[in-house]
Design a protein around this motif. Structure first.
Motif, PDB file in Angstrom:
ATOM      1  N   GLN A  66      35.607  23.551 -30.911  1.00 12.28           N
ATOM      2  CA  GLN A  66      35.328  22.702 -29.757  1.00 12.28           C
ATOM      3  C   GLN A  66      35.584  23.466 -28.472  1.00 12.28           C
ATOM      4  O   GLN A  66      36.443  24.353 -28.419  1.00 12.28           O
ATOM      5  N   GLU A 103      34.458  19.950 -42.641  1.00 14.64           N
ATOM      6  CA  GLU A 103      35.816  19.403 -42.723  1.00 14.64           C
ATOM      7  C   GLU A 103      36.644  20.173 -43.745  1.00 14.64           C
ATOM      8  O   GLU A 103      37.792  20.561 -43.483  1.00 14.64           O
ATOM      9  N   ASP A 192      41.549  13.976 -30.713  1.00 12.01           N
ATOM     10  CA  ASP A 192      40.550  14.825 -31.374  1.00 12.01           C
ATOM     11  C   ASP A 192      39.258  14.030 -31.565  1.00 12.01           C
ATOM     12  O   ASP A 192      39.252  13.021 -32.284  1.00 12.01           O
ATOM     13  N   HIS A 194      36.810  14.633 -33.370  1.00  7.26           N
ATOM     14  CA  HIS A 194      36.405  14.631 -34.778  1.00  7.26           C
ATOM     15  C   HIS A 194      36.923  13.396 -35.503  1.00  7.26           C
ATOM     16  O   HIS A 194      36.330  12.944 -36.489  1.00  7.26           O
ATOM     17  N   ASP A 197      34.234  10.879 -35.197  1.00  4.73           N
ATOM     18  CA  ASP A 197      32.873  11.325 -35.489  1.00  4.73           C
ATOM     19  C   ASP A 197      32.400  10.707 -36.804  1.00  4.73           C
ATOM     20  O   ASP A 197      32.963  10.994 -37.872  1.00  4.73           O
ATOM     21  N   TYR A 200      31.937  12.329 -40.497  1.00  8.50           N
ATOM     22  CA  TYR A 200      32.993  12.593 -41.472  1.00  8.50           C
ATOM     23  C   TYR A 200      33.393  11.302 -42.172  1.00  8.50           C
ATOM     24  O   TYR A 200      33.604  10.265 -41.534  1.00  8.50           O
ATOM     25  N   SER A 203      36.588   9.682 -41.000  1.00  5.71           N
ATOM     26  CA  SER A 203      36.438   9.028 -39.696  1.00  5.71           C
ATOM     27  C   SER A 203      35.816   7.645 -39.849  1.00  5.71           C
ATOM     28  O   SER A 203      36.212   6.681 -39.170  1.00  5.71           O
TER      29      SER A 203
END
Length: 329
Positions: A66, A103, A192, A194, A197, A200, A203
């Motif tokens: 990132q 991931e 974060d 992620h 997101d 994933y 997530s």
């Protein structure tokens, strides 16, 4: 004297309990991303370790995935030094080119870096900030994959990682508590992206499935899922102990396993014996699935003269008369 925040106190107690169980030699290293969970853990270690006669340090991993990740890692390191943690190290890793999805590749790179850092500093243990909420999410993901008891046991409090104890002191601490602890200590955690997101699976579980379960079944569902992991883990420990003795009993002098001994075992124990033996032969644990163990089991319980069972790592196992044997290359 100001009253201490209950969340800060709970996390310090959890860290103190873990430190008391570790070998005295070497520092403990906190793996810290700068998120609320690991930041609260690091702050607790900075407070508890010197009062327990221990040295606590911090390692933060920059995955380079990132914009601004290097600056964030350096900021975490500066905070750690100001908090009195030592040693403090920023480790940069290369994620691209590793097997699996992004991931999994990032996780592999991170843990490899943590093990190497622990070796450099002769650490007594690595501490990570996984919480009760993380444990509940892990159980849900295991259920979705159709995992057996080993998957449903979730993350263990302690496991060996490349010869270093990896310890999770916060598995009975909620994510809400780590955020409250950061607020009480006037720490600003990194959020974060992620974690939100939807690409994933974890997530999506965190943002959609867990809130839906809480709404449908009540707020106790997260605690109940984490408790399920603890209960299954306790059962697994007993079954693994039984399997260890059974593996010794089934061994043949030529390196194979006696099929008669295996056939007399309860299925749950036999499966563990076969899995442990496959690991010994060199089959990678992460790649060894239920279907591989089922193929080995069929050589014992459903023997019809079939050919070899194929295992990850390019291994083959055959049955010859009354025993299982690794087939030569």
């Amino acid at each position: 004297m100001a009253a201490i925040s209950p969340s800060v106190a709970a996390i310090r107690v959890a860290v103190r309990r873990v430190l008391a169980e570790l070998p005295a030699d070497g520092p403990v290293l906190v793996a810290c991303s700068g998120g609320a969970d690991s930041l609260a853990l690091a702050a607790a270690a900075a407070f508890v370790a010197p009062r327990s006669g221990r040295v606590a340090g911090l390692v933060t991993v920059d995955h380079g995935l990132q914009t601004g990740s290097a600056e964030r890692a350096e900021a975490v390191a500066r905070w750690a030094e100001q908090a009195g943690l030592s040693p403090v190290e920023v480790v940069r890793v290369e994620v691209a080119g590793r097997p699996g999805g992004p991931e999994a590749a990032a996780r592999e790179a991170r843990y490899q870096a943590l093990v190497e850092a622990a070796g450099r500093h002769r650490a007594a243990a690595l501490l990570t900030g996984h919480t009760r909420d993380d444990q509940a999410e892990t159980v849900l993901l295991a259920l979705a994959r159709g995992a057996g008891p080993r998957g449903l046991a979730g993350m263990p409090v302690r496991r060996d990682l490349g010869g270093v104890p990896l310890v999770r002191p916060l598995l009975e601490i909620s994510r809400e508590q780590t955020r409250a602890a950061c607020a009480a200590l006037r720490l600003t955690p990194w959020q974060d992206p992620h974690n939100l997101d939807p690409a994933y699976a974890r997530s999506r579980v965190r943002a959609q499935l867990v809130p839906a379960l809480v709404e449908t079944l009540g707020p106790g569902v997260v605690d109940n899922l984490a408790r399920t992991a603890r209960l299954v883990a306790a059962d697994n420990a007993v079954l693994d102990e039984l399997a260890g003795g059974a593996l010794l009993a089934a061994r043949h002098p030529d390196g194979g396993l006696a099929t008669k001994t295996l056939a007399d075992l309860a299925g749950a124990v036999r499966g563990r014996v076969l899995r442990a033996w496959a690991h010994e032969l060199g089959s990678p644990p992460a790649a060894l699935s239920h279907r591989h163990i089922a193929a080995l089991d069929a050589l014992v319980t459903a023997w019809r003269g079939q050919g070899a069972a194929y295992l990850p790592g390019g291994l083959r196992v055959v049955r010859q008369a009354d025993r299982l044997l690794p087939a030569p290359d």
